[in-house]
Design a protein around this motif. Sequence first.
Motif, short mmCIF file in Angstrom:
data_model
loop_
_atom_site.label_atom_id
_atom_site.label_comp_id
_atom_site.label_asym_id
_atom_site.label_seq_id
_atom_site.Cartn_x
_atom_site.Cartn_y
_atom_site.Cartn_z
N GLY A 167 0.69 -1.23 -0.17
CA GLY A 167 -0.10 -0.04 -0.30
C GLY A 167 0.99 0.99 0.08
O GLY A 167 0.84 2.27 -1.04
N VAL A 168 1.43 1.31 1.01
CA VAL A 168 3.05 2.57 0.73
C VAL A 168 3.77 2.22 -0.62
O VAL A 168 3.66 3.69 -1.45
CB VAL A 168 3.62 2.07 2.07
CG1 VAL A 168 4.86 3.20 1.69
CG2 VAL A 168 3.40 2.40 3.32
N ARG A 169 3.94 1.48 -1.54
CA ARG A 169 4.53 0.96 -2.59
C ARG A 169 3.92 2.11 -3.27
O ARG A 169 4.40 2.51 -4.49
CB ARG A 169 4.95 0.08 -3.12
CG ARG A 169 5.89 -0.73 -1.90
CD ARG A 169 6.76 -1.58 -2.70
NE ARG A 169 6.44 -2.64 -3.47
CZ ARG A 169 5.95 -3.56 -3.10
NH1 ARG A 169 6.05 -3.94 -1.31
NH2 ARG A 169 4.47 -4.84 -3.39
N ALA A 170 2.53 2.06 -3.17
CA ALA A 170 1.27 2.38 -4.51
C ALA A 170 1.18 3.99 -3.94
O ALA A 170 1.50 4.30 -5.48
CB ALA A 170 -0.18 1.37 -3.84
N ALA A 171 1.17 4.21 -2.97
CA ALA A 171 1.28 5.50 -2.72
C ALA A 171 2.55 6.45 -3.88
O ALA A 171 2.08 7.34 -4.27
CB ALA A 171 1.63 6.02 -1.26
N ALA A 172 3.56 5.61 -2.92
CA ALA A 172 4.92 6.61 -3.47
C ALA A 172 4.70 6.38 -4.97
O ALA A 172 5.89 7.05 -5.83
CB ALA A 172 6.08 4.88 -3.28
N ASP A 173 4.06 4.99 -5.33
CA ASP A 173 4.46 5.38 -7.14
C ASP A 173 3.20 5.72 -7.34
O ASP A 173 3.72 7.28 -8.92
CB ASP A 173 3.08 3.43 -7.33
CG ASP A 173 3.44 2.96 -9.17
OD1 ASP A 173 4.44 4.17 -9.99
OD2 ASP A 173 2.83 2.67 -9.65
N LEU A 174 2.29 6.33 -7.48
CA LEU A 174 1.25 7.67 -7.73
C LEU A 174 1.88 8.64 -7.44
O LEU A 174 1.70 9.68 -8.51
CB LEU A 174 -0.08 7.59 -7.04
CG LEU A 174 -1.00 6.77 -7.41
CD1 LEU A 174 -2.26 6.74 -5.77
CD2 LEU A 174 -1.40 6.75 -8.70
N PHE A 175 3.14 8.88 -6.50
CA PHE A 175 3.12 10.05 -5.92
C PHE A 175 4.60 10.52 -7.27
O PHE A 175 4.30 11.41 -7.26
CB PHE A 175 3.51 10.18 -5.20
CG PHE A 175 4.58 11.56 -4.26
CD1 PHE A 175 4.07 12.55 -4.61
CD2 PHE A 175 6.38 12.01 -4.52
CE1 PHE A 175 4.68 13.99 -4.52
CE2 PHE A 175 6.52 12.82 -3.79
CZ PHE A 175 5.94 13.91 -3.98
N GLY A 176 5.32 8.87 -7.03
CA GLY A 176 6.19 9.60 -8.51
C GLY A 176 4.99 9.60 -9.78
O GLY A 176 6.19 10.25 -10.60
N LEU A 177 4.23 9.35 -10.07
CA LEU A 177 3.86 9.65 -11.30
C LEU A 177 3.93 11.22 -11.70
O LEU A 177 4.20 11.59 -12.45
CB LEU A 177 2.02 8.90 -11.91
CG LEU A 177 2.93 7.12 -11.97
CD1 LEU A 177 1.05 6.70 -11.99
CD2 LEU A 177 3.61 6.87 -13.39
N PHE A 178 3.05 12.01 -10.22
CA PHE A 178 2.82 13.17 -10.50
C PHE A 178 4.18 13.90 -10.93
O PHE A 178 4.77 15.02 -11.50
CB PHE A 178 2.49 13.70 -8.99
CG PHE A 178 2.61 14.91 -8.56
CD1 PHE A 178 1.16 16.13 -9.86
CD2 PHE A 178 3.60 15.85 -8.08
CE1 PHE A 178 1.33 16.94 -9.03
CE2 PHE A 178 3.54 16.94 -7.64
CZ PHE A 178 2.68 17.60 -8.28
#
Length: 573
Positions: A292-303
């Motif tokens: 779940g933390v990795r998924a948030a980091a991935d979304l943030f990385g896309l931004f």
Amino acid sequence: MNPALERALQDCANEPIHLSGAIQPHGYLISCQLPDWTIRHVSANIETLTGAMPGEMLRHTLREFLTDDLIQAIAETIGFGEPGAPPQRAAVGNIGPMANLCDISVHVADGLVHIEIEPQPRSAGERSPTVVAQTMIARVAGSEDIHDFNQRVAEQVRLLTGYDRVMVYRFRHDDAGEVVAESRDSALAAYIGLRYPQSDIPVQARTLYLRNRIRVIPDATYTPVPILPDRDAHGGALDLAQMALRSVSPVHLEYLANMGVVASMSISIVAGGRLWGLIACHHRTPRRVPPGVRAAADLFGLFVSMRIASREQQDSVTLEESARSVRDTLALRLDNAADPRLALQGELDLLNRAINCDGVGLVQAGNWYSAGRAPDEARVPGLLDWLRRSNTGTGAVSTDRAADWSDGRDEADGLAGVLALPLDLNRDEWLFFFRCEQVEEVRWAGSPEEPFLVDHDGSKIGPRASFAAWHETVRGCSAPWSDGDRRVVGRLHMMLRERYRRGARHAELGDIHAHRVRLNVREQQTRLLQLSELLDGLVHVSPQEASQLSERINKLESELQSLIGTTATVSAN
């Protein structure tokens, strides 16, 4: 270069890191074939999760080991995805006789459904990755300064993940990497501003960073878990490029150990389809990062990727608008000139504003014209020699190194970068843009001349053991010519070539007109001479006839003088 070191660099560049045949031990792998979910590959540790030996699972259906609701969630996830896409979270559910709570990700590649499973601690209240990412984005979105933005990005990722050190690591034009922002534990030495050689992250590793945006190593001291069988149906090694659990190169694990890093994570920053950089996270002890933390980091990385790509696009538009203004003004002036070729000599100050440069030069009819910071005329033969060696067509030729076109840095008068546009290759006529050298005091993370340690016989290689700051003064190089610079000069080149051809046609027409005038002069001279001879031979003529002949001769003399004046004017032009 040391032959053993050269071999080491080549071996590292050729290492098939996507064919490791193993995964990291914090998870499990099951690869199935549709439509009946037949299991074709499993990780060797699968028994600890399902209670079944690998041999008891291979060639059996997945329905014997996972519940229908989990299989349905996996099927829906791959239904929305595309082959070749990165793994997507599919479900969280209980698996095996001990009902272990697991996070399940899935992707499709090479005709197989690859299911990656990670056991999760029984904790309540995990926040939605989307909500977490939105909060992080809100904290950085207001930053307009790129340095402040990068710093906020590092701080937000460290706050999310809890790593000891988080760095924003940018790839330079020469493929070396540089730490441009950092958030760290105060007990750690600062890495901000350190530069890393290109060999630290070879080409094949960068390709994988593009395919798999998040890479996690919870414990770099792990023992790899083999995949059974390690070959696909065609006998080839199983391609693990998109797997989040893929075991990494032993050289990379040794590299982390030499840095004192036990756990790491990286988030890819992609702009314009290229790997712009990484958000690199390091920890001194093992550290698990929940999916779940990795998924948030991935979304943030896309931004972050979109924000950086947008900034680069905005800079490119600003550059193009400025260049277009110069180009339009120059085109108007050349169109109004009697000879656009010759008029170009007087427009060098305007051309100096066409792109970001320090000076311009023009070789035309063997003469040298310049404005701003440009070499003196004695440097022109060296420039033309470099162009003859480098030019392979009719487009621009460029370098950011003074050594390419000058015998020495001092002789280049502090200039290094050159971008040259051919105007008339038959006449060896060129337009040059110049950039001054940038003297850089570079701090490398260890000596860039020793990216690997090689034993005396070259039989064993490993990453360098020291990352202490190594200082180097770099001279003789300018800021690189960017893709935006090349696009701008490409459009300028098209406009200039059209006007240059028009000027050449103007010169050719002038030569033809001058030739015709010279023929008319000779013809009139002949007629005048004939009339004079006729007048001298006429003795018995009346005064009226003599007067008429005299007027005719005077008129011919006037026409001849007019033609002579026209000839002089054409010659002057």
